[in-house]
Motif scaffolding. Structure first.
Motif, PDB file in Angstrom:
ATOM      1  N   LEU A 120      -7.230 -12.208 -14.511  1.00 33.45           N
ATOM      2  CA  LEU A 120      -7.225 -11.751 -13.121  1.00 33.45           C
ATOM      3  C   LEU A 120      -7.007 -10.244 -13.077  1.00 33.45           C
ATOM      4  O   LEU A 120      -6.429  -9.676 -13.996  1.00 33.45           O
ATOM      5  N   THR A 121      -7.470  -9.616 -11.996  1.00 35.03           N
ATOM      6  CA  THR A 121      -7.117  -8.221 -11.738  1.00 35.03           C
ATOM      7  C   THR A 121      -6.217  -8.224 -10.517  1.00 35.03           C
ATOM      8  O   THR A 121      -6.621  -8.713  -9.459  1.00 35.03           O
ATOM      9  N   CYS A 122      -5.012  -7.722 -10.655  1.00 35.53           N
ATOM     10  CA  CYS A 122      -4.082  -7.701  -9.534  1.00 35.53           C
ATOM     11  C   CYS A 122      -4.592  -6.740  -8.466  1.00 35.53           C
ATOM     12  O   CYS A 122      -4.971  -5.614  -8.776  1.00 35.53           O
ATOM     13  N   ILE A 123      -4.625  -7.193  -7.211  1.00 33.55           N
ATOM     14  CA  ILE A 123      -5.150  -6.349  -6.134  1.00 33.55           C
ATOM     15  C   ILE A 123      -4.032  -5.828  -5.239  1.00 33.55           C
ATOM     16  O   ILE A 123      -4.289  -5.257  -4.187  1.00 33.55           O
ATOM     17  N   VAL A 124      -2.783  -5.994  -5.663  1.00 35.24           N
ATOM     18  CA  VAL A 124      -1.663  -5.626  -4.799  1.00 35.24           C
ATOM     19  C   VAL A 124      -1.509  -4.110  -4.664  1.00 35.24           C
ATOM     20  O   VAL A 124      -1.239  -3.597  -3.589  1.00 35.24           O
ATOM     21  N   CYS A 125      -1.678  -3.374  -5.757  1.00 34.56           N
ATOM     22  CA  CYS A 125      -1.465  -1.925  -5.675  1.00 34.56           C
ATOM     23  C   CYS A 125      -2.479  -1.199  -6.549  1.00 34.56           C
ATOM     24  O   CYS A 125      -3.233  -1.830  -7.283  1.00 34.56           O
ATOM     25  N   PRO A 126      -2.515   0.138  -6.499  1.00 33.29           N
ATOM     26  CA  PRO A 126      -3.544   0.878  -7.244  1.00 33.29           C
ATOM     27  C   PRO A 126      -3.456   0.741  -8.765  1.00 33.29           C
ATOM     28  O   PRO A 126      -4.398   1.079  -9.455  1.00 33.29           O
ATOM     29  N   GLU A 150      -4.475  -5.735 -15.255  1.00 35.81           N
ATOM     30  CA  GLU A 150      -5.305  -6.824 -15.779  1.00 35.81           C
ATOM     31  C   GLU A 150      -4.353  -7.933 -16.226  1.00 35.81           C
ATOM     32  O   GLU A 150      -3.586  -7.748 -17.172  1.00 35.81           O
ATOM     33  N   ARG A 165      -5.220 -13.636   1.169  1.00 33.45           N
ATOM     34  CA  ARG A 165      -5.791 -12.320   1.448  1.00 33.45           C
ATOM     35  C   ARG A 165      -5.366 -11.897   2.851  1.00 33.45           C
ATOM     36  O   ARG A 165      -5.106 -12.750   3.705  1.00 33.45           O
ATOM     37  N   THR A 166      -5.382 -10.574   3.074  1.00 31.87           N
ATOM     38  CA  THR A 166      -5.226 -10.064   4.436  1.00 31.87           C
ATOM     39  C   THR A 166      -6.625  -9.891   5.010  1.00 31.87           C
ATOM     40  O   THR A 166      -7.495  -9.341   4.335  1.00 31.87           O
ATOM     41  N   PHE A 167      -6.855 -10.381   6.223  1.00 32.78           N
ATOM     42  CA  PHE A 167      -8.154 -10.135   6.859  1.00 32.78           C
ATOM     43  C   PHE A 167      -8.129  -8.753   7.496  1.00 32.78           C
ATOM     44  O   PHE A 167      -7.178  -8.401   8.204  1.00 32.78           O
ATOM     45  N   THR A 168      -9.161  -7.946   7.241  1.00 33.07           N
ATOM     46  CA  THR A 168      -9.339  -6.686   7.986  1.00 33.07           C
ATOM     47  C   THR A 168     -10.768  -6.660   8.492  1.00 33.07           C
ATOM     48  O   THR A 168     -11.679  -7.155   7.817  1.00 33.07           O
ATOM     49  N   LYS A 173      -7.249 -17.520   1.461  1.00 31.90           N
ATOM     50  CA  LYS A 173      -8.524 -16.838   1.210  1.00 31.90           C
ATOM     51  C   LYS A 173      -9.707 -17.587   1.798  1.00 31.90           C
ATOM     52  O   LYS A 173     -10.632 -16.971   2.332  1.00 31.90           O
TER      53      LYS A 173
END
Lengths: 119, 408
Positions: free
Chosen positions: A6-12, A16, A50-53, A76
Motif C-alpha cells: 500500500l501507499t499511505c495517503i495520509v501525509c506527504p 510505502e 476516504r474524505t469526499f471532496t 470508500k
C-alpha cells in the motif's frame, strides 16, 4: 493471508507500506514512519475510508459552483454515491468555509461542509 | 503611494510573503489580477494541503482562506482585478505600474516580491500531431472549468501525462460522471506523487499506461479520438499504436515558472528551475530588493513549502543586508534552490530545496564547504516528483557544494 503493498495517503511522506491480515483479525504493518500508517493500512484491509471532496452548484452567478467536502472520512465505496448526491444540490445561501450544508449526508455519519468563501 | 513591499500575485506565496512582511512593520500592497485572492488554490478543491504547516488535511480553498483571513486581520492593502503592466528601477527602489477597471496607477516600493506562480506546458509544446479541435485542454484549465465554472468539458476523457494535476483531474472527472479511459505517460516512471496514483487512479480503476504517449489527435470541430502508441527508451513511438475514442484530451505535462516580470527587470533565469536565481532569503542574486517566491521561483509539489519560503522572503524584506554571495554547486541533482548563499549572514541554519534526477532507494545529500564535508543527510525512496527539503547548519565559507549520491 498474503502481504498487501500500500501507499499511505495520509501525509506527504507517502510511506510505502506492507500490510498483512493475521488470523486473529489484527493487521501487521511495516514501512510506516508514524502510527497513522498503521491505522491507514488497517482501515484499507478492513474497511477503506476516504474524505469526499468536490463541488456543489449554487444560485449565485459569481460562484456557479462552490467547493465542498465531508467533514470526516466515509467508506470508500460510498464516494461515487455521495458525488451523485452532491451533484443534485443547489445552494441558495452564501457560505463560508466550515458552514454545514447537509447534515449526516446519506446517513453515513459525516456532514457536508463548504470549504471556500462566497462572502 | 509608497510601500515597503509590493507583492505581485495573491496566491499562497504572495499572501504569506505579504503577511510576514507586514508583521515586521512594512507597509505592504498585494496586486492580484483575478477578482479574488487565493491563486491556484481556489480551484484545488481536493484535500491534502497543510499537513506540514497546520497538522491538518485541508482543501485548497480552506488553506487559502487561512492566509486571506490573516491578510485581512493585518489590514494589508490588496488590489484585485489589477494587472501589472510595468516595473522599473527608481531611486534604489521600484515603480510598479498597474491597470484595472479603476484605471491606471503607479506606485513606488522599496522592495518587490514576485509571486506570479507558474504556467502549464501546453499541448502544443509536446508535439502532438493532427488537427486542433475543441476538447484538448491543459489539466489546470480543465480543473478551472470543472471546479470554478461548474462545467464538464467532456464525457469520455483521455489523460496525457501523469503529472499530479492530471491525476487529480482523472478523479474529479470521474466524480462528475465522466468516463476516464486511461492516463498515458511517455516516461517509464510516473511524474506525479505515488499517493495520488493510489487515491486518484487505483481507487477508481483508472489504468496508468507507462511508456505510452498520444501521437495523433482526430476530429474536426471536436476531438473524436486520439492515437496512443508505445514509445521506446528514447521516447520515439514504436508500432502503429491504437485508436482510442474520446471527446476530451487532458494534457498534464508540466509547469513552468512565470517570469515575464523578472525579465522586464533584466533578471536571468536558472535554466534548471526556469525561475530566477536567489539567495537563502529568496532575494534575487542579480538584483537587490527583488524576491521570487512560490512556483514563480521553482515548481513545488507541496504548498506548505511555498508558504515557508515566502515567509522567509517577507520577513527579510524588512532587513537591510550587505550581501556577500557564494554560488552553491549542485552535483548529482536536478536543481538546488537557493542557487546562492549570502555568507555574510550570521544565521547558520540554511534551508535548501532540491530535486533528484531519478529514483533512488537509498541516497545521501552531502554538503561540502571549502572542499570539506561538513554535513550529510541519509534519504530513502528519493523520487524526482518529491522535492527534497534539507536544513543545514554551517559557517560562512568561500565555496559551497551540495552533492546527491546514490548508496547501495
Amino acid at each position: 493471508m498474503s502481504e498487501v503493498k500500500l501507499t499511505c495517503i495520509v501525509c506527504p511522506n507517502g510511506c510505502e507500506l506492507v500490510a498483512e491480515k493475521c488470523g486473529d483479525g489484527s493487521v501487521k504493518v511495516a514501512g510506516n514512519l508514524c502510527p497513522k500508517g498503521v491505522k491507514f493500512a488497517t482501515d484499507e484491509l478492513v474497511r477503506p475510508l476516504r474524505t469526499f471532496t468536490g463541488t456543489a452548484a449554487t444560485a449565485f452567478p459569481d460562484f456557479p459552483v462552490i467547493a465542498v467536502k465531508t467533514d470526516r472520512e466515509v467508506p470508500k465505496e460510498e464516494i461515487l454515491r455521495i458525488a451523485e448526491y452532491v451533484n443534485s444540490l443547489c445552494l441558495t445561501k452564501r457560505c463560508s468555509p466550515g458552514d454545514v450544508i447537509v447534515k449526516d449526508v446519506l446517513g453515513l455519519g459525516a456532514d457536508l461542509v463548504v470549504t471556500a468563501d462566497m462572502n | 503611494m509608497n510601500y515597503g513591499l509590493i507583492v505581485i500575485g495573491g496566491g499562497p506565496a504572495g499572501l504569506k510573503a505579504a503577511c510576514s512582511a507586514a508583521e515586521k512593520g512594512l507597509k505592504v500592497l498585494i496586486i492580484e489580477r483575478e477578482a479574488q485572492l487565493g491563486g491556484i488554490l481556489k480551484q484545488c478543491v481536493h484535500d491534502g494541503f497543510g499537513v506540514i504547516r497546520f497538522g491538518e488535511k485541508l482543501t485548497g480553498p480552506e488553506y487559502a482562506y487561512r492566509d486571506i483571513t490573516e491578510v485581512k486581520r493585518l489590514g494589508i492593502e490588496c488590489l484585485t482585478g489589477t494587472f501589472v503592466t510595468g516595473i522599473c528601477d527608481k531611486d534604489g527602489g521600484f515603480v510598479v505600474e498597474t491597470t484595472s477597471a479603476q484605471g491606471i496607477r503607479s506606485d513606488f516600493t522599496e522592495k518587490i516580491a514576485l509571486a506570479t506562480g507558474c504556467r502549464e506546458r501546453t499541448p502544443r509544446q509536446v508535439n502532438i500531431h493532427g488537427t486542433r479541435p475543441a476538447g484538448v485542454l491543459a489539466a489546470g484549465a480543465c480543473q478551472n472549468f470543472v471546479n470554478l465554472k461548474g462545467l464538464l468539458p467532456g464525457k469520455r476523457a483521455v489523460i496525457l501525462g501523469s503529472g499530479d494535476i492530471g491525476l487529480i483531474m482523472a478523479r474529479r472527472l470521474t466524480l462528475e460522471g465522466a468516463e476516464v479511459i486511461g492516463v498515458y505517460e511517455a516516461k517509464a516512471t510516473p511524474s506525479g506523487l505515488q499517493r495520488n496514483i493510489r487515491q486518484c487512479l487505483d481507487d477508481f480503476g483508472i489504468p496508468l499506461h507507462l511508456k505510452t504517449t498520444v501521437t495523433d489527435v482526430y476530429g474536426d470541430k471536436r476531438v473524436e479520438a486520439v492515437r496512443v502508441s508505445a514509445v521506446d527508451d528514447s521516447m520515439n513511438p514504436v508500432g502503429e499504436g491504437e485508436i482510442v475514442e474520446c471527446d476530451l484530451l487532458v494534457v498534464s505535462v508540466g509547469l513552468i515558472p512565470e517570469n515575464e516580470l523578472a525579465e522586464k527587470l533584466g533578471l536571468q533565469t536558472d535554466p534548471a528551475t526556469k525561475g530566477i536565481a536567489v539567495d537563502q532569503y529568496m532575494m534575487s542574486a542579480g538584483k537587490e530588493g527583488v524576491y521570487a517566491v512560490g512556483n514563480a521561483l521553482h515548481v513545488h509539489d507541496l504548498v506548505d513549502y511555498v508558504s515557508e519560503g515566502a515567509a522567509t522572503a517577507g520577513a527579510d524584506a524588512a532587513n537591510t543586508r550587505k550581501r556577500s554571495l557564494v554560488k552553491v554547486g549542485a552535483e548529482g541533482l536536478m536543481y538546488v534552490v537557493p542557487q546562492y548563499v549570502d555568507v555574510s549572514d550570521a544565521n547558520e541554519k540554511k534551508t535548501f530545496y532540491m530535486r533528484a534526477p531519478r529514483d533512488m532507494a537509498v541516497a545521501s545529500v552531502k554538503l561540502y564547504a571549502d572542499g570539506e564535508l561538513v554535513a550529510e543527510r541519509k534519504l530513502k525512496n528519493v523520487k524526482p516528483p518529491e522535492m527534497l527539503r534539507i536544513q543545514f547548519k554551517f559557517r560562512a565559507s568561500d565555496s559551497i557544494t551540495l552533492r546527491l549520491e546514490e548508496e547501495e
